[in-house]
Design an enzyme around this catalytic site. Structure first.
Site, mmCIF file in Angstrom:
data_model
loop_
_atom_site.group_PDB
_atom_site.id
_atom_site.type_symbol
_atom_site.label_atom_id
_atom_site.label_comp_id
_atom_site.label_asym_id
_atom_site.label_seq_id
_atom_site.Cartn_x
_atom_site.Cartn_y
_atom_site.Cartn_z
ATOM 1 N N PRO A 67 -24.192 48.424 24.222
ATOM 2 C CG PRO A 67 -22.184 47.542 23.456
ATOM 3 C CD PRO A 67 -22.987 47.748 24.701
ATOM 4 C CD GLU A 68 -29.863 48.132 23.512
ATOM 5 O OE1 GLU A 68 -30.231 47.032 23.034
ATOM 6 O OE2 GLU A 68 -30.033 48.452 24.695
#
Ligand SMILES: [Zn+2]
Length: 284
Positions: free
Chosen positions: A2-3
């Site tokens: 997840p960014e």
């Protein structure tokens, strides 16, 4: 992994619904990257004031129920939970969940629903801190660069920071010391939009080019948040890098395919063990 955009979309998916909820109980599963740091039973009775984001951390502010007036200043919180999704974490907020599975390592049951962290690889974390300036919080947040979508990210300061760094620009972006949240996909895409070759030494980038890169970073991240926000319902199933792929990348993961601007073949190189994609025709 997840960014920043995925974390922001996650925040948007439940922040409004959980604000004002009273905590009923908290349940811990297997150990995560760091311990919670407080007896989970002591969280019961506190109210969730709101959910903020700093870098890839979600900050769940807790305190006394403010009553009808839901507005609060983070300084009014008398503690917070710092949540990080690590490599494989995802959060879901629902009225109820099935019995916890082997990868469900944190449940926060509230009067409005249950917030659950699922994290197969357990690099994520939920950490208690008595305040944002406490040593517990500073250990995690203290070294983060400025927020790319916030008012403190400005071209002049960005350029001044680049001047001090001799590493290739791609790696300076990934390091997150100047600006947080520019992960691997976004760094390749932003450098393409700004016309900057990824191996360029950061210190050699002019103010004009730094200004273009500043705008490109904002543009790429803001569009990813917007796109993720429009597909919220599918989001928990579509975690990882898919949020951005829906945007149709200009260069990322397109090695050998024609550049969408000039037609030259997109190239791939490895910097600091991470793949970088770029166009020799468009990036100097
Ligand atoms: Zn090109």
């Amino acid at each position: 992994m997840p960014e920043l955009p995925e974390v922001e979309v996650t925040r948007l998916s439940f922040a409004d619904r959980i604000a004002g909820a009273r905590i009923l109980s908290a349940r811990l599963g297997k150990p995560l990257r760091w311990p919670l740091g407080i007896d989970p039973a002591t969280l019961a009775g506190r109210t969730v004031l709101g959910v903020r984001r700093r870098g890839k951390y979600l900050l769940v502010d807790l305190g006394e129920d403010p009553g009808q007036d839901r507005g609060y200043a983070p300084g009014q919180a008398d503690g917070l939970l710092l949540l990080h999704l690590g490599m494989s974490g995802s959060l879901a907020f629902a009225d109820s969940h099935p019995a916890p599975g082997p990868h469900d390592h944190f449940d926060l049951a509230t009067t409005r629903g249950v917030l659950r962290l699922n994290d197969p690889r357990r690099f994520g974390a939920v950490v208690w801190a008595p305040g944002e300036d406490s040593p517990e919080a500073r250990k995690l947040l203290g070294r983060l660069g400025v927020e790319p979508l916030g008012p403190d990210f400005d071209p002049q300061a960005f350029h001044a920071g680049l001047r001090l760094r001799n590493a290739p620009i791609k790696q300076v972006l990934l390091a997150g010391e100047l600006v947080v949240g520019v992960g691997n996909i976004y760094a390749s895409e932003a450098l393409f939009l700004a016309g900057i070759h990824p191996t360029t030494r950061a210190s050699r980038i002019s103010l004009a080019r730094a200004t273009r890169l500043h705008a490109a970073v904002r543009d790429v991240l803001a569009r990813a948040v917007q796109k993720g926000g429009s597909t919220l319902r599918d989001f928990s199933n579509a975690f990882g890098e898919s949020g951005y792929f829906q945007l149709e990348a200009m260069v990322y993961d397109r090695a050998g395919q024609p550049c969408r601007v000039c037609g030259a073949a997109v190239r791939r190189l490895v910097q600091g063990q991470r793949a970088t994609y770029y166009c020799v025709g468009c990036q100097k």
